[in-house]
Structure formats: C-alpha cells, structure tokens
Design a protein around this motif. Structure first.
Motif, mmCIF file in Angstrom:
data_model
loop_
_atom_site.group_PDB
_atom_site.id
_atom_site.type_symbol
_atom_site.label_atom_id
_atom_site.label_comp_id
_atom_site.label_asym_id
_atom_site.label_seq_id
_atom_site.Cartn_x
_atom_site.Cartn_y
_atom_site.Cartn_z
ATOM 1 N N ASP A 1 62.041 47.573 31.566
ATOM 2 C CA ASP A 1 60.910 48.450 31.847
ATOM 3 C C ASP A 1 61.401 49.845 32.162
ATOM 4 N N ASN B 1 60.242 49.070 27.716
ATOM 5 C CA ASN B 1 58.810 48.767 27.750
ATOM 6 C C ASN B 1 58.048 49.896 28.446
ATOM 7 N N PRO C 1 53.919 52.354 28.196
ATOM 8 C CA PRO C 1 52.737 52.759 27.421
ATOM 9 C C PRO C 1 53.134 53.786 26.365
ATOM 10 N N PRO D 1 55.926 47.412 23.654
ATOM 11 C CA PRO D 1 55.915 47.022 22.240
ATOM 12 C C PRO D 1 55.319 48.113 21.348
ATOM 13 N N PRO E 1 53.257 50.504 19.480
ATOM 14 C CA PRO E 1 51.832 50.788 19.642
ATOM 15 C C PRO E 1 51.062 50.613 18.336
ATOM 16 N N THR E 2 49.749 50.370 18.511
ATOM 17 C CA THR E 2 48.827 50.352 17.382
ATOM 18 C C THR E 2 48.209 51.743 17.275
ATOM 19 N N SER F 1 47.954 52.712 21.277
ATOM 20 C CA SER F 1 47.766 51.809 22.417
ATOM 21 C C SER F 1 48.661 50.596 22.282
ATOM 22 N N ASN F 2 49.105 50.076 23.414
ATOM 23 C CA ASN F 2 49.757 48.768 23.489
ATOM 24 C C ASN F 2 49.347 48.118 24.800
ATOM 25 N N GLN F 3 50.033 47.061 25.179
ATOM 26 C CA GLN F 3 49.603 46.306 26.355
ATOM 27 C C GLN F 3 49.817 47.061 27.657
ATOM 28 N N TYR F 4 50.630 48.148 27.585
ATOM 29 C CA TYR F 4 50.897 48.903 28.808
ATOM 30 C C TYR F 4 49.993 50.127 28.971
#
Length: 610
Positions: free
Chosen positions: A357, A427, A429, A458, A460-461, A503-506
């Motif tokens: 992280d 890891n 955002p 991860p 990003p989209t 965007s990703n999970q963070y």
C-alpha cells in the motif's frame, strides 16, 4: 724476272754467304700457358732471335692433337704466307710478325673448349738452324648457378643412410667441384655415416655438368641443421666459389617428455566457455599417439588438440595427456588440473510481483551462489538505485512502483553475470497525470483526440463522458508499467466539456477537457491595390493624419464662433451651403493632379471657391 725468282736467288745468296761462315743459332721464347674464356680471342706470342734476321727464317705453327700428333696450321717465309686448309683453325687464325723485335703472334678467334691444345712455333733459319717453342692454350667457362634440392620425406634417426639432397651445377669448364656443408662446416665422415655420390656429364658443347647426391645417418641434432653446397671452379688467373641456398630436413625422433597446457581461454575459465587443451611431446615422430584421460574416459587427439565445448563446473578436475610411441612402445604422460568457475542464477526474495500500500515499506534480497566473490547492484528503468544484496523501499508511492532488476557480477571473470527481476505494485486510488492542456479550441465540424494517463493499482477503469452524462467511445487504451493511457476521439459540433473518469476499489479521479468550437470565417478576397511602393503608403498615411488635424481645427473654430447648434440658438441651420463661413479642406494625393475641395459637410467644392 719476276719477284718470286728474285727472292729465291736472294735467299740462295744469303745461304751461301752464311755457309761460308758458321751455323746460325735460333732462340725461341714462349709462355707456358695462355688462359682465355670460351668465345673470346686468344693470342699466343713467340719471341725469337736469329743471326739470319727475319728475311732468312721460315715460321711454322703446329698444334698437338689429343692423340699426340703434331699438325701444321701455318707456314711463312720471306716469299709466302700459307694457312693450311682442312684444320680446325683454318678460318680462325691470323699470324702477325714484327721484324724489329722478332715477335710472332698467333691470334685465334672464337676460342672453344676443343681448342684447349698445345701450340708449337717452329723457327728455321736458312743455315738450317732450328728453334722451337711451346704454349698450352687453356679454355675456361664459368658454370651456371648451382641448384640444390632436398628430399621432402621425413627421416628417422633409426634409419640407416638416408638421402638428404642433390646438388647440381651445369655447363662449366674445366670440371667444377662440389663440396657439401652442414652448418658452415664441410661434411666429412666414414662411409657408414655419410656418403657422397658424384656424377659428371659432358655436354655436346664440351662443357661439364656435375651432380652430387648426399646420403647420411641423421641424428636428433640434424633437425635444426642447414645443408648447402659449395661449388668451386677455375677462371683465367685463379679460382672462384659460389654457394647454393640452404635446405632443412625433417628428422623423426622420439619424445623424452610430454607437456600439457590450456591453450584457451587465457586466465580463469567460466561456465559456457570452450576449453582448448594442447598435448605435445618434445619429440617428432608420426608414430606417436596422444590421448586425454579424464575420470575413466579416454579421448584420442587430432593435431594434438582437445576441445571441451560449453563447459560446466562438472568439467573441473584432472586431465592426463598420454603419448605412446608405436615404434618403441614407450609411454609418457603429464597431468594438468582445470577448474571451471560458476555463478548460479540470481534469486530474489520475496518472489515478485509484490503488492504494497501507499506509504508502506518493502525489503527485498538478491543472492547468487558463486565460486568467487560477487558484486550486486539494483536498477530501475536503467538507473542505479541500490548497492548490495538488500533493497529497502520506504514510503511507497506510485513513482516507486515498477520493475526492479538485480544484477550479480563476478569482478574477477569478465562476462560472468546473472540477473533477476522484482515487480512492485503500489496499491492506491487512481491518479490522473495532469494533461498538458485542458482548454482546447478546435474548428467546428473537426475531430480532436483527448489523452488521459492514469496511475493506480489495481488498474483503474477509465470511462469518457460528456457534461450531460453521455458516454464517449474510447479510441485506444494502452496499459504501461507506470499506468494506463486512454485516448478518446471527440467530434466538435459545438462547445462541449468531456470528462476522463478513472476508478478502482480504492477511489476515483476525473479531469475535465473544455472544448470551444470556433466558427471558421469565410475568406474575403483582398482588393487589388496598385502597388506604388512603401514610400507612397507612408505619404498617404501622413496626409490623412494632417487632414484629420485640419478638420478638427475647423470644427473647433466654428464651435467658438457659434456656428454649430448648441452654441447659439440664433444660428440658421438652413443657411445656404455656399455661404462665406464654409470651411474648405484641400486633399491632395500623389495619384491625381487636381485638388479635391471638401466643405465642412463633405460636399465637393469647385476650385474657384478655394
């Protein structure tokens, strides 16, 4: 009475007078020999003295044939000179007599080898006194340059007499002599260790060609010996000598010791190298066989060389060279040791790729097993980042994410190195790298490419949208080591705002691109302006400025006089334009000769009202 009869009577009278006195004595002197080269001219001189004088003697020349017979070739007395016909000298001799000195010279032209004979000069007086002299004519011919030829086959020290070489010299006279030399010393020895066989050939010209063949029993020392021939031959007045080139012979002799060494590579040997081993004895014999023995295996050598290709550490050990002489069955050997240095593949712990992280710390190690001291360094994107086996990454950020390369080298061995990689993902955002520009002006009805580079893990989209929420089509998307690059093509039909959303999970991030559509103006073709030069343009500008100044002054004057509305209500605004208060401005141009008169109201005035 002719001259011949008179001469005979005179000779008879002389004889009679001498007979009344005493017998005369004739003394003849000649050189023992005359030496001349073949083809040259020879002169044989006879000196005589007689009381009778030159007129009372007769001269005769003879030669002695090889059979010992005397043959006359010339006769001369006071009345005649006669060259005998049918002799080898008929057309080649001339006799000159000098009465004052009593010298008689026999000249022979184009002397040949067959002319090497004894010549006799016989002087006979009228009183029967006789004198005789003899001279040997010696003929010489310098031979051709001698040649030498060696036998190419090798000679063993165990052989008996072996042929060494042949020397030959041609076309000499008298016979040339050949002497063999070894290392500047004439060869002499008993018949069981050396033998020289000469042979002589007589050519049709009478010249001699001599050939000499040398045979000898060789020793080991003869391997470095130089053999050559010395040729001696006679010339007029002395002896001369010439030599041939030198030759060497190949001597076969057994080895007394064997040597073995690594021909290549020089220095330390590493895995992957090719090793060339050389095995050689101090002898020289085709009957020797060389083999290499290693760990119970045996390899026969070709050209005394053994090659180990692409060696590994398993090829380390002792190698034994064995020489076997098949003639004597004598075996010699020598052993040498070979060590192959190695470097195992580098191992990185933890094995990648690893994820940490943002803000955290990462510790990694890199090790490689080697037979020698190693040197370790870490690199990222070609830049050196750390030295030693350990890699410590503190306060992880997206900038520190990527591939780290561990390089392990062995300083003592050039080219011995290994490497391993460690992938590090941080890891967090998404972070959109600020674009170079977000305010964009484009022509109406054109297309603009918008680029958005996003970092984060991860991955990003990325979605492209407009202000009203419409999703734009993504033209291309490339995932790189440091992030993702996305490109969208937008049609410019009006002013609009496009958003790059990541965007990703963070978390998420976005950036706005403001596009302003520009109406392209219709191009108006320029009026045709007469080109008068820059000087004309400047003059026109200055005149316009002056006219504006005069016009302003006139208006200000009318204002002061109350001629303009607002200054006085008594002014008659409908007064005739041609009144006396009209102000006239004259405008001139270089392009016209007539002045244009303008009133205050801009009316054109005639010239007489100026």
């Amino acid at each position: 009475m002719n001259a011949r009869v008179a001469a005979s009577l005179l000779a008879g009278l002389v004889v009679l007078l001498h007979g009344l006195t005493a017998w005369a004595l004739v003394e003849v002197n000649m050189e023992d020999r005359v030496e001349v080269y073949r083809g040259d001219t020879a002169q044989i001189v006879s000196m005589f003295s007689s009381d009778d004088g030159i007129g009372g003697v007769s001269i005769q020349w003879f030669f002695v044939s090889r059979l010992g017979e005397k043959q006359k070739i010339y006769y001369e007395d006071a009345t005649m000179k006669v060259v005998d016909r049918g002799t080898p000298f008929t057309d080649r001799i001339i006799v000159n007599v000098t009465a004052a000195t009593g010298e008689v010279v026999l000249t022979i032209t184009d002397v040949q080898v067959r002319d090497q004979l004894e010549f006799i000069c016989l002087i006979k007086s009228l009183t029967d006194g006789v004198g005789e002299g003899r001279t040997k004519l010696l003929v010489f011919e310098k031979p051709d340059s001698p040649t030498i030829e060696g036998f190419q086959t090798g000679i063993s020290i165990y052989d008996d007499l072996s042929k060494i070489g042949i020397c030959e010299v041609k076309n000499g006279f008298p016979k040339p002599n050949i002497t063999w030399y070894r290392n500047n010393a004439p060869l002499r020895g008993a018949d069981d260790v050396m033998k020289v066989v000469p042979s002589i050939t007589t050519e049709s010209s009478g010249l001699f060609s001599v050939r000499s063949e040398l045979s000898m029993k060789v020793t080991k020392e003869d391997k470095d010996a130089h053999f050559y021939c010395e040729v001696t031959y006679l010339v007029p007045g002395g002896t001369r000598m010439t030599e041939t080139n030198t030759i060497n012979i190949t001597v076969y002799y057994p080895s007394t010791a064997v040597q073995m060494w690594v021909e290549s590579p020089k220095g330390k040997i590493k895995e992957g190298d090719s090793i060339e081993l050389r095995c050689q004895g101090d002898g020289n014999t085709p009957s020797s066989i060389f083999t290499i023995r290693h760990r119970g295996e045996e390899y026969t050598l070709e050209s005394n060389t053994y090659v180990l290709a692409n060696v590994t550490r398993l090829n380390s050990g002792d190698y034994k060279c064995v020489s076997l002489d098949t003639d004597t069955y004598n075996e010699l050997s020598e052993t040498t040791s070979i060590f192959v240095d190695y470097l195992d593949p580098a191992v990185v712990e933890p094995a990648g790729p690893v994820e940490i992280d943002q803000g955290e710390e990462l510790a990694a190690t890199c090790n490689a097993l080697s037979s020698l001291q190693t040197h370790t360094a870490w690199f990222k994107d070609g830049q050196h980042v750390s030295m030693g086996n350990h890699l410590i990454m503190k306060d992880a950020t997206f900038d520190k994410a990527g591939t780290y390369q561990c390089v392990v080298t062995v300083p003592e061995v050039d080219g011995l190195e290994t490497m391993a990689t460690l992938g590090v993902n941080v890891n967090g955002p998404p972070e959109i790298v600020p674009p170079e520009r977000t305010d964009i002006e484009e022509s109406l009805d054109s297309t603009v490419d918008l680029t958005c580079h996003v970092r984060g893990f991860p991955a990003p989209t990325i979605v492209w949208t407009t202000l009203d929420g419409k999703v734009l089509e993504t033209t291309s998307e490339v995932e790189l080591e440091d992030g993702i690059t996305s490109v969208a093509s937008v049609a410019v039909t009006s002013d609009l705002t496009a958003f790059c959303n990541a965007s990703n999970q963070y978390g998420a991030d976005a950036v706005a691109f403001k596009i302003k559509a520009i109406q392209t103006a219709t191009a108006i073709p320029p009026k045709r302006i007469r080109k008068e030069g820059s000087g004309v343009i400047i003059a026109v500008v200055i005149i316009c400025i002056l006219l504006l100044a005069i016009l302003g002054s006139g208006l200000y004057f009318l204002y002061k006089k109350g001629k303009i509305c607002g200054r006085s209500g008594k002014q008659d605004l409908t007064k005739d334009k041609s009144g006396k208060d009209n102000i006239v401005v004259e405008m001139k141009s270089d392009n016209t000769e007539d002045a244009i008169l303008l009133g205050v109201n801009g009316d054109k005035q005639p010239p007489n009202n100026q």
